[in-house]
Design a protein around this motif. Structure first.
Motif, PDB file in Angstrom:
ATOM      1  N   TRP A 100       0.839  -1.205   0.000  1.00  0.00           N
ATOM      2  CA  TRP A 100       0.000   0.000   0.000  1.00  0.00           C
ATOM      3  C   TRP A 100       0.870   1.250   0.000  1.00  0.00           C
ATOM      4  CZ3 TRP A 100      -3.462  -1.767   4.674  1.00  0.00           C
ATOM      5  CH2 TRP A 100      -4.199  -2.888   4.304  1.00  0.00           C
ATOM      6  N   GLU A 101       1.948   1.215   0.777  1.00  0.00           N
ATOM      7  CA  GLU A 101       2.852   2.367   0.811  1.00  0.00           C
ATOM      8  C   GLU A 101       3.513   2.590  -0.546  1.00  0.00           C
ATOM      9  OE1 GLU A 101       5.549   2.810   4.211  1.00  0.00           O
ATOM     10  OE2 GLU A 101       4.355   1.289   5.227  1.00  0.00           O
ATOM     11  N   HIS A 102       3.708   1.515  -1.313  1.00  0.00           N
ATOM     12  CA  HIS A 102       4.344   1.624  -2.633  1.00  0.00           C
ATOM     13  C   HIS A 102       3.330   1.863  -3.753  1.00  0.00           C
ATOM     14  CE1 HIS A 102       7.793  -0.374  -0.562  1.00  0.00           C
ATOM     15  NE2 HIS A 102       8.397   0.616  -1.208  1.00  0.00           N
ATOM     16  N   GLY A 103       2.046   1.993  -3.409  1.00  0.00           N
ATOM     17  CA  GLY A 103       1.057   2.412  -4.402  1.00  0.00           C
ATOM     18  C   GLY A 103       0.297   1.314  -5.116  1.00  0.00           C
ATOM     19  N   TYR A 104       0.224   0.119  -4.550  1.00  0.00           N
ATOM     20  CA  TYR A 104      -0.594  -0.921  -5.167  1.00  0.00           C
ATOM     21  C   TYR A 104      -1.139  -1.871  -4.116  1.00  0.00           C
ATOM     22  CZ  TYR A 104       3.613  -3.849  -4.837  1.00  0.00           C
ATOM     23  OH  TYR A 104       4.709  -4.546  -4.391  1.00  0.00           O
ATOM     24  N   MET A 105      -2.136  -2.656  -4.539  1.00  0.00           N
ATOM     25  CA  MET A 105      -2.715  -3.678  -3.686  1.00  0.00           C
ATOM     26  C   MET A 105      -2.805  -4.971  -4.494  1.00  0.00           C
ATOM     27  SD  MET A 105      -6.490  -4.507  -2.331  1.00  0.00           S
ATOM     28  CE  MET A 105      -6.795  -5.188  -3.924  1.00  0.00           C
ATOM     29  N   LEU A 106      -2.480  -6.087  -3.859  1.00  0.00           N
ATOM     30  CA  LEU A 106      -2.607  -7.380  -4.529  1.00  0.00           C
ATOM     31  C   LEU A 106      -3.920  -8.028  -4.118  1.00  0.00           C
ATOM     32  CD1 LEU A 106       0.955  -8.941  -4.249  1.00  0.00           C
ATOM     33  CD2 LEU A 106      -0.104  -7.830  -6.195  1.00  0.00           C
ATOM     34  N   GLY A 107      -4.692  -8.430  -5.109  1.00  0.00           N
ATOM     35  CA  GLY A 107      -5.945  -9.130  -4.855  1.00  0.00           C
ATOM     36  C   GLY A 107      -5.901 -10.513  -5.474  1.00  0.00           C
TER      37      GLY A 107
ATOM     38  N   TRP B 295      -6.224 -19.696 -10.084  1.00  0.00           N
ATOM     39  CA  TRP B 295      -6.093 -18.494  -9.263  1.00  0.00           C
ATOM     40  C   TRP B 295      -4.927 -17.639  -9.722  1.00  0.00           C
ATOM     41  CZ3 TRP B 295      -9.473 -16.832  -5.640  1.00  0.00           C
ATOM     42  CH2 TRP B 295     -10.476 -17.728  -5.277  1.00  0.00           C
ATOM     43  N   TYR B 296      -5.120 -16.329  -9.599  1.00  0.00           N
ATOM     44  CA  TYR B 296      -4.106 -15.344  -9.981  1.00  0.00           C
ATOM     45  C   TYR B 296      -4.014 -14.271  -8.894  1.00  0.00           C
ATOM     46  CZ  TYR B 296      -4.599 -17.278 -14.671  1.00  0.00           C
ATOM     47  OH  TYR B 296      -4.638 -18.112 -15.750  1.00  0.00           O
ATOM     48  N   TRP B 297      -2.818 -13.699  -8.770  1.00  0.00           N
ATOM     49  CA  TRP B 297      -2.655 -12.471  -8.003  1.00  0.00           C
ATOM     50  C   TRP B 297      -2.799 -11.341  -9.001  1.00  0.00           C
ATOM     51  CZ3 TRP B 297      -2.810 -12.175  -2.976  1.00  0.00           C
ATOM     52  CH2 TRP B 297      -2.371 -13.227  -2.202  1.00  0.00           C
ATOM     53  N   VAL B 298      -3.642 -10.361  -8.692  1.00  0.00           N
ATOM     54  CA  VAL B 298      -3.846  -9.222  -9.578  1.00  0.00           C
ATOM     55  C   VAL B 298      -3.437  -7.962  -8.819  1.00  0.00           C
ATOM     56  CG1 VAL B 298      -5.478  -7.963 -11.011  1.00  0.00           C
ATOM     57  CG2 VAL B 298      -5.761 -10.419 -10.683  1.00  0.00           C
ATOM     58  N   LYS B 299      -2.602  -7.158  -9.475  1.00  0.00           N
ATOM     59  CA  LYS B 299      -2.075  -5.932  -8.861  1.00  0.00           C
ATOM     60  C   LYS B 299      -2.928  -4.749  -9.316  1.00  0.00           C
ATOM     61  CE  LYS B 299       2.473  -5.676  -8.675  1.00  0.00           C
ATOM     62  NZ  LYS B 299       3.895  -5.375  -8.976  1.00  0.00           N
ATOM     63  N   PHE B 300      -3.518  -4.045  -8.335  1.00  0.00           N
ATOM     64  CA  PHE B 300      -4.350  -2.876  -8.613  1.00  0.00           C
ATOM     65  C   PHE B 300      -3.686  -1.624  -8.047  1.00  0.00           C
ATOM     66  CE2 PHE B 300      -7.483  -6.331  -8.415  1.00  0.00           C
ATOM     67  CZ  PHE B 300      -8.155  -6.133  -9.607  1.00  0.00           C
ATOM     68  N   PRO B 301      -3.854  -0.466  -8.722  1.00  0.00           N
ATOM     69  CA  PRO B 301      -3.331   0.776  -8.159  1.00  0.00           C
ATOM     70  C   PRO B 301      -4.063   1.100  -6.856  1.00  0.00           C
ATOM     71  CG  PRO B 301      -4.204   1.129 -10.388  1.00  0.00           C
ATOM     72  CD  PRO B 301      -4.498  -0.270 -10.012  1.00  0.00           C
ATOM     73  N   ALA B 302      -3.317   1.559  -5.859  1.00  0.00           N
ATOM     74  CA  ALA B 302      -3.920   1.883  -4.567  1.00  0.00           C
ATOM     75  C   ALA B 302      -3.190   3.067  -3.952  1.00  0.00           C
ATOM     76  CB  ALA B 302      -3.848   0.683  -3.637  1.00  0.00           C
ATOM     77  N   ARG B 303      -3.892   3.747  -3.042  1.00  0.00           N
ATOM     78  CA  ARG B 303      -3.300   4.886  -2.338  1.00  0.00           C
ATOM     79  C   ARG B 303      -3.672   4.777  -0.868  1.00  0.00           C
ATOM     80  NH1 ARG B 303      -5.537  10.136  -1.452  1.00  0.00           N
ATOM     81  NH2 ARG B 303      -7.244   9.453  -2.770  1.00  0.00           N
ATOM     82  N   LEU B 304      -2.666   4.779  -0.015  1.00  0.00           N
ATOM     83  CA  LEU B 304      -2.874   4.728   1.429  1.00  0.00           C
ATOM     84  C   LEU B 304      -2.830   6.152   1.970  1.00  0.00           C
ATOM     85  CD1 LEU B 304      -3.185   3.011   4.000  1.00  0.00           C
ATOM     86  CD2 LEU B 304      -0.698   2.959   4.143  1.00  0.00           C
ATOM     87  N   GLU B 305      -3.900   6.540   2.646  1.00  0.00           N
ATOM     88  CA  GLU B 305      -3.997   7.886   3.213  1.00  0.00           C
ATOM     89  C   GLU B 305      -4.124   7.740   4.726  1.00  0.00           C
ATOM     90  OE1 GLU B 305      -7.608  10.734   2.884  1.00  0.00           O
ATOM     91  OE2 GLU B 305      -6.442  10.927   1.044  1.00  0.00           O
TER      92      GLU B 305
END
Length: 168
Positions: free
Chosen positions: A70-77, A93-103
């Motif tokens: 999250w600190e590096h700007g993504y989330m794995l789902g 099954w797959y790991w999918v990397k989504f853009p994320a922002r931790l505030e």
């Protein structure tokens, strides 16, 4: 894990959530106790990449790694897709990397800054000794001493690199 960026070939059923906001305060507090509130914004519209995880649902990742992501700007789902192998249907099954922002409130950079000063104060305590530190009641004095030690160290290193009279 081998990450692939051609997610259009996989044709996942990406959730139509758009950008979703999660309250992750309790999770973040386990590693940053000074955080008052923490929100994670995940953009499910544009996956960054994906990686094959196997035929079984992958286990949860450790919380420390999730927060680092999250600190590096993504989330794995974890996402699955039904595939045909001959006459059988198999769930893959797959790991999918989504853009994320931790505030966070306060911001994490302020917390990291505070932790750095605490480390500097502990270093000063080791150099001067606990008995002498107890005599020094003012916390500001500790910060000034740690600044003097850091400044002196930087001065001597710079002087040595530049070949000054103290560096010879």
């Amino acid at each position: 894990m081998r990450w692939r960026t051609d997610s259009y070939k996989l044709r996942f059923r990406i959730p139509s959530w758009g950008v979703k906001k999660y309250d992750v305060t309790e999770k973040v507090r386990k590693f940053y106790p000074d955080v008052k509130k923490a929100y994670l914004y995940v953009d499910y519209r544009h996956p960054i990449a994906y990686a094959y995880a196997g035929l079984r649902k992958p286990a949860d990742r450790p919380l420390s790694l999730q927060i680092k992501d999250w600190e590096h700007g993504y989330m794995l789902g974890r996402m699955s897709k039904e595939r045909r192998l001959g006459f059988m249907k198999v769930r893959v099954w797959y790991w999918v990397k989504f853009p994320a922002r931790l505030e966070t409130i306060p911001p994490l950079y302020a917390i990291h800054h505070t932790q750095h000063h605490t480390h500097a104060e502990k270093t000063v305590e080791k150099i001067i000794g606990k008995q002498n530190i107890e005599k020094i009641k003012n916390n500001l004095t500790l910060q000034i001493l740690s600044g003097v030690i850091v400044g002196t160290t930087v001065y001597f290193i710079t002087n040595k690199l530049l070949g000054g009279k103290n560096g010879k």
